[in-house]
Design an enzyme around this catalytic site. Structure first.
Site, PDB file in Angstrom:
ATOM      1  N   LEU A  56      28.842  -4.732 -10.815  1.00 13.07           N
ATOM      2  CA  LEU A  56      29.522  -5.577 -11.795  1.00 13.07           C
ATOM      3  C   LEU A  56      29.739  -7.006 -11.301  1.00 13.07           C
ATOM      4  CD1 LEU A  56      32.211  -2.941 -12.836  1.00 13.07           C
ATOM      5  CD2 LEU A  56      30.253  -3.647 -14.217  1.00 13.07           C
ATOM      6  N   ASP A  77      24.445 -13.941  -7.013  1.00 12.09           N
ATOM      7  CA  ASP A  77      25.120 -13.861  -8.301  1.00 12.09           C
ATOM      8  C   ASP A  77      26.195 -14.928  -8.490  1.00 12.09           C
ATOM      9  OD1 ASP A  77      23.641 -11.749  -9.229  1.00 12.09           O
ATOM     10  OD2 ASP A  77      25.166 -10.217  -8.837  1.00 12.09           O
ATOM     11  N   LYS A 117      30.318  -8.743 -14.847  1.00 10.87           N
ATOM     12  CA  LYS A 117      29.084  -8.983 -15.589  1.00 10.87           C
ATOM     13  C   LYS A 117      28.311  -7.679 -15.687  1.00 10.87           C
ATOM     14  CE  LYS A 117      25.984  -8.774 -12.014  1.00 10.87           C
ATOM     15  NZ  LYS A 117      24.979  -7.691 -11.911  1.00 10.87           N
TER      16      LYS A 117
END
Length: 286
Positions: free
Chosen positions: A102, A139, A12
Site C-alpha cells: 500500500l 514510490d 495507494k
C-alpha cells in the site's frame, strides 16, 4: 506556523501492475496505475529550534534511525541554509501494514517532505521534492506528485490520470511480503506488453490488466492466495503492489459494507474511498 496535525499519508493501490522489462542494473521496468485512497497513516509535526529531528512515537520493528520519516526529514534539513537550527518532533500513527503493498512507508516519507517543506519554509518546488524523494524509494515521488497516475520506468515517470471514484474493500492477509523476494523469483513474468494511457483509461473500472507479481506472491504466501480467492467471490479481486494486501472496487459504499461484514475473522479488512488528489497538495509549490 509551528505545527501540523493529523496529516494523512494516504495509501495507494496498484489498479494494475505489469513488469515490462529489466534494466542492466537489475531494476525491473514497470507500468502501473496508482490510485490514492482516503485512508492511511497519520503524522503530526512540531517545529524545533535546536536542529534535532526526533520521532516521538514508538514503532515496533522500525528503529528510528532507519525510519523513512526520519530519513526524509534529515534529507530535507540538509538542503536548508547553513546555520539553520530548524528541526522537528514527528509523531506517526501507523494504520497501514508493513509489507502490504500500500506504499505506507513511502507515503509517510512523502508527507514528511511536504509538511516540513511548508513548516520550515524551505521553498522547494514539487519537482525538487520529488527528486529528493526518489533517493528514499521509487514510490515516494508518486505521493509528492499528488495525483492518481500512470507510472512507468521503476515507478518514477508519472502521468496524471483520473483514477477511480469509488469505494474499495481492502483485506490485510496478516503476512508481510518482502518485495525483493518477489522480484527475484525465476517464474516472475518480466515481458508483459507495453501499454499506453488510452489502452486502459476507459476500462479501469472493469479491472484492466493484471498484477504480474500476484502469481509469485500467492505461491509463496498461501494467505495471500486465500484472500484473493475469497474476495473474488464478490467481485474483481486483485493484489496491490508486491502484496500482501488484496482489494476490490465496489459499486457503492453499501456493497463495500456487505463485503466487509462477511470477511473471515482471521483477516483485518477495511473500506476506503478513492480520491483524486493528495490531501497536502495545497501546500505545494509548482
Amino acid at each position: 506556523m509551528r505545527s501540523l496535525h493529523h496529516c494523512l499519508a494516504p495509501a495507494k493501490l496498484n489498479l494494475f501492475l505489469h513488469v515490462v522489462g529489466r534494466r542492466p542494473d537489475g531494476y525491473h521496468l514497470l507500468q502501473s496505475a496508482f490510485q490514492l485512497l482516503d485512508h492511511g497513516d497519520l503524522l503530526d509535526f512540531h517545529v524545533r529550534d535546536d536542529g534535532i529531528i526526533r520521532r516521538i512515537t514508538d514503532l515496533p520493528g522500525v528503529p528510528e534511525e532507519s525510519d523513512l520519516v526520519v530519513r526524509a526529514a534529515r534529507l530535507l534539513q540538509a538542503t536548508l541554509p547553513d546555520g539553520s537550527r530548524l528541526g522537528a518532533d514527528i509523531a506517526v500513527t501507523k494504520r497501514l501494514p508493513m509489507g502490504g503493498g500500500l506504499g505506507g512507508g513511502s507515503s509517510d516519507a512523502a508527507t514528511t517532505l511536504m509538511a516540513l517543506n511548508h513548516l520550515w519554509d524551505a521553498g522547494k518546488s514539487r519537482e525538487e521534492l520529488m527528486a529528493l524523494g526518489l533517493s528514499l524509494g521509487a514510490d515516494v515521488p508518486f505521493f509528492i506528485f499528488g495525483r492518481n497516475a500512470f507510472a512507468e520506468g521503476v515507478g518514477e515517470r508519472l502521468t496524471a490520470i483520473d483514477g477511480l471514484d469509488c469505494w474499495f474493500v481492502v483485506i490485510e492477509p496478516g503476512v508481510a511480503v518482502p518485495t525483493p523476494e518477489i522480484f527475484r523469483a525465476p517464474d516472475l513474468t518480466r515481458n508483459s506488453n507495453l501499454v499506453t494511457i488510452p489502452d486502459f483509461s476507459k476500462t479501469l473500472q472493469s479491472g484492466y490488466g493484471k498484477n504480474d507479481l500476484q502469481t509469485v506472491a500467492a505461491r509463496l504466501f498461501p494467505e495471500v492466495a486465500a484472500a484473493i480467492e475469497w474476495l473474488a467471490e464478490y467481485g474483481k479481486a486483485r493484489m496491490t503492489g508486491s502484496g500482501a494486501c488484496v482489494f476490490m472496487p465496489c459499486d457503492s459504499e453499501a456493497q463495500a459494507d456487505r463485503v466487509l461484514a462477511a470477511v473471515p475473522a482471521r483477516w483485518k479488512a477495511w473500506k476506503a474511498r478513492g480520491i483524486g488528489q493528495h490531501p497536502l497538495s495545497s501546500l505545494q509549490k509548482m
